[in-house]
Design an enzyme around this catalytic site. Sequence first.
Site, mmCIF file in Angstrom:
data_model
loop_
_atom_site.group_PDB
_atom_site.id
_atom_site.type_symbol
_atom_site.label_atom_id
_atom_site.label_comp_id
_atom_site.label_asym_id
_atom_site.label_seq_id
_atom_site.Cartn_x
_atom_site.Cartn_y
_atom_site.Cartn_z
ATOM 1 N N GLU A 179 4.888 -0.341 9.452
ATOM 2 C CA GLU A 179 5.979 -0.133 8.491
ATOM 3 C C GLU A 179 6.682 1.211 8.628
ATOM 4 O O GLU A 179 7.885 1.309 8.382
ATOM 5 C CB GLU A 179 5.477 -0.317 7.055
ATOM 6 N N PHE A 233 -4.314 -7.726 -6.160
ATOM 7 C CA PHE A 233 -4.428 -7.658 -4.710
ATOM 8 C C PHE A 233 -3.203 -6.976 -4.108
ATOM 9 O O PHE A 233 -2.073 -7.318 -4.436
ATOM 10 C CB PHE A 233 -4.587 -9.067 -4.125
ATOM 11 N N GLN A 234 -3.433 -6.038 -3.245
ATOM 12 C CA GLN A 234 -2.374 -5.257 -2.582
ATOM 13 C C GLN A 234 -1.423 -4.594 -3.572
ATOM 14 O O GLN A 234 -0.239 -4.462 -3.309
ATOM 15 C CB GLN A 234 -1.598 -6.113 -1.583
ATOM 16 N N LYS A 273 7.115 -9.867 -7.155
ATOM 17 C CA LYS A 273 7.255 -11.185 -6.550
ATOM 18 C C LYS A 273 7.899 -12.197 -7.494
ATOM 19 O O LYS A 273 8.737 -12.997 -7.070
ATOM 20 C CB LYS A 273 5.887 -11.678 -6.102
ATOM 21 N N MET A 313 2.643 22.277 21.603
ATOM 22 C CA MET A 313 3.128 23.249 20.625
ATOM 23 C C MET A 313 1.955 23.942 19.931
ATOM 24 O O MET A 313 1.977 25.148 19.679
ATOM 25 C CB MET A 313 4.032 22.551 19.599
#
Lengths: 200, 582
Positions: free
Chosen positions: B50, B112-113, B162, B479
């Site tokens: 993502e 959930f999630q 949702k 670096m």
Amino acid sequence: MSGPPARTMTANGSEPRKHTISVLVENKFGVLSRVAGLFSARGYNIESLSVGETLDPTVSRMTLVVSGDEFVIEQVTKQLHKLIDVIKVNDLTDESHVERELMLIRVNAEPQHREEILRTADIFRAKVVDVTQVSFVLEATGDEGKLEALIELLRPMGIQEIVRTGKVAIARGPKTRPRKAEPAKRPRVSEDPRVVGFAD
Amino acid sequence: MRLPGARIVLECLKREGVDIIFGLPGGAVLPIYDALYDFQGLRHILVRQEAAAGHAAEGYARATGKVGVCLVTSGPACTNLVTALQDAMMDSIPIVAFTGQVPTHLIGNDAFQEADNVGITRSATKHNFLVKDGKDLGPIIREAFHIAQTGRPGPVHVDLPKDILVKEAELIWPDKVTMRSYNPNYEGHAGQIKRAARSMVRAGKPVLYVGGGVISSNAHAELRELAELTEIPVTTTLMGLGAFPSEHPLSIEMLGMHGTYYANMAVHHSDVLIAVGARFDDRVTGRVDAFAPHAEIIHIDIDPSSISKNIKVDVPIVGDCRRVLRALVEAVREEMKTAGDGREGRRPWHAQIAEWKKTQPLRYDWDDDVIKPQYVIQEISNLTRGEAMIVTGVGQHQMWAAQYYKFKHPRAWFTSGGLGTMGYGLPTAMGVQAAHPNKQVINIDGDGSFQMNSQEMATCFVEKLPVKTVIINNSGHGMVRQWQRIIYKERYCAIDLPGIPDWVKLAEAYGCVGLRVTKPSEVVPALEKMLSTPAPVILDVCVDKDECVFPMVPAGGANTDMILTPPTREVRDRAEKSQTGF
Ligand SMILES: Cc1cc2nc3c(=O)[nH]c(=O)nc-3n(C[C@H](O)[C@H](O)[C@H](O)COP(=O)(O)OP(=O)(O)OC[C@H]3O[C@@H](n4cnc5c(N)ncnc54)[C@H](O)[C@@H]3O)c2cc1C
Ligand SMILES: Cc1ncc(C[n+]2csc(CCOP(=O)(O)OP(=O)(O)O)c2C)c(N)n1
Ligand SMILES: [Mg+2]
């Protein structure tokens, strides 16, 4: 070789002091956490914060007490203004305004002290709102100085608990009645060169 | 018109002129993916992680000037996205990110999630929304796009439960967005502009200090007009590269920690410094009390909170760079009528700058056997004649790209400046390539940075995004190594990336083309081959791992304390005593 003139914000800044900032916000979900989050994320200190609805139920007013020097306060006001849900930010500190805070204080009330507590309450125009054999609860309103003075006087009796609302503040009304015919013309803030520039 | 929430979302995107979204599905956003199945006119690019969707949206946005869009599911997808949101926040990139959320009746239940998406993204976005009613979808999406691209641009997040996506609701599409609490100020204050013009025309040692705001407001033409009219030298920040042609006679290139000697010297000695869409970042100013100590500072910025935040400004001008510069050009012309053009008086200043340029140009030592990273960038610049879209990771390679690529155009340079996000390169390049299918998009990456999002080679292959990645392979976190070398007495710790994986094989595993060079003589042919390959390519360039980025201002040091060559013991001791010790 002499050093360059200081450019740091704090080096040129004024002494830190307390500011009372009044903020109008959209009365929307999450707006309090946006304001609180701003303070924690940028490391500013909030000394008190109170929130309530205004005449327009879609708008809330927050009254913040923040301490900092001129530059910190300038950033605080700008950052507050930058929050999308903030409608207006007003630093009341140097404007003519009235400040009040409400405090509830529960204090030990031994027989030998009961008289004195009541007398003190009277002088401070505090109300007794609960009485038992061993304690009083007093309700007091006032500005910070008054509440602090009351606390100091009651401390020797044994203060059990203090609850304070945080400060609310309101600008004083204009001294003269504005003439109806010409509505008070306020320059757009963004046209005022002294203001680094808020959108109106 | 009543539609399921998911359809409303897609309709709104279309009305906002969105043509590409970058995303990855999951339970909470399945209604949108279901609606996408037969929806016409939106290209969905499926990423592999993502954060890549967010960076790709950033690349798309910076490349086109439009809002970039990404769509991911709830919980872990949203937390993956946070890095990209904060990246866009720091660099003022306009994106709108949609995340799924558990149904409204389950919010707060540890479903959930579930994650407190808006709570998590609050400080990483310009604004965010949780949609609680289907009829709000249109107005919220409209506001989200408006907020993202107006004023100081930035990321906006919209969280979509949702059930809101499933239920039918009225599609409400306000003609225009009006918000009483948000009205950015675009026009600069006329009096202040006049004051600025007066100072500029009379200045003996002026410098224009130009940042990313000139790019986001498309003000490069106005900037050039002003610079040429006044003959004031121009330095740009890392984010401002491309706002002014690097090879223009007035260009003194980048300033700051790894800026050119002449840019830093010019700014330090300036008497009038005109900051345009730049935010006085600490990598630019170095020690603030030693920054441009003799200059009157004029600052043009759309965000009032940028002004006098780090450095006290003498002439603040709040407004859009483009409009203010246009007005400033007029004001300068007007001023010149009475005060003269002031060019004669600035001859010694130009001579001084030319002297600095001559004595301390950007330089590196050539080696016949080992490839110098700077040389690779120079050849990329030559072969593409400064016309390519250049994307980078974070580290030494990023700084060399900034120093040695000769930029000609705005919106052709993509780098993570404010957050310094390793892994930014490949996914951002994907977004740029999706926006400009016919342009040459080159991701100049580090072997460390590239590994943070190398999975996106799969997306490049599948979606036919022929991004060219040049890995400046110094077998490590160069670096960090540079700092450990200069500041931490060569006590190297946790910086080696010893040749794992084999980049050529990795490219091939993804169906792409892999190339490798180890000798200087091979560089140009390999670059040519890469540029003429129509597929995604990884070119692994094994470079000198001891090379350091110079000039370098030790953090907390003044810009005039630049280190110009590999440090002696004495310099190291001095750096060690620097204020912050890095
Ligand atoms: C390893 C590393 C090294 C770095 N070294 C350097 C270095 O040597 N030199 C350097 O310069 N940077 C360097 N950086 C980047 C640095 O951290 C900052 O990201 C960068 O300096 C910021 O650039 P900027 O001032 O142009 O601001 P940006 O982040 O591009 O911000 C843009 C400014 O313009 C304003 N603005 C936006 N839109 C408008 C508009 N329409 N009109 C007017 N104003 C607008 C914004 O409010 C903001 O103040 C380095 C980063 C990394 C990771
Ligand atoms: C996500 C993230 N983690 C850590 C860092 C700290 N960091 C800055 S540069 C760097 C090394 C980068 O290595 P590489 O990509 O190979 O670039 P090089 O400097 O070698 O060119 C690290 C670890 C960072 N900027 N971003
Ligand atoms: Mg490396």
